[in-house]
Design a protein around this motif. Sequence first.
Motif: not given
Length: 166
Positions: A34-38, A46-57, A140-146, A154-155
């Motif tokens: 999971i990557t947050l943009e710079n 006003n500015v936007s920051v994208k949150v992306s996901i890669e190699n999603n299992p 994220y905490n343990a168990g927050d992504i399932i 794990d990410f």
Amino acid sequence: MKKRILTLILSLTTIFVMSTMSLSVTAKTVDPTITLENVKAKKGQNVSVKVSIENNPGIWGMDLEIAYDKTALTLTSVDNGDFYQDGEWTKGNLNGDVYILSYEASGFDNITTQSGILATLNFKVSDTAKAGDYAIKATYNAGDIINVSFDEIDFAVVSGGISITD
């Protein structure tokens, strides 16, 4: 006798070298990320920051905590990305200590292994913000992504930020 011992040692060495060579040929796996943009911004912008996901299992649900400097940045809104269009997206509290991106697939048929944009975080930069780099951290905490079996996934998380210039 010395010749037999030498032949045996050479044979064992060859077997050992071949074994270690076959171990090094194993496929390398890529971590889910999971990557947050710079991004760059100016005071008052006003500015936007994208949150992306890669190699999603294949995730079924997630809670991702987003933290940032509230003295310089105000989270004004969050837009759902293209990743979880067939899922339930729970809008978090824009005024909380942290913002929680919370997703849950709408059913077992809607589990995706594709990469994409989870969300776009929309910020207002304070008029009084000092120039500098302001981190936007995702945790994220343990168990927050399932996954659908309720197994923890794990990410790797790459935080982003906003660089404010005068």
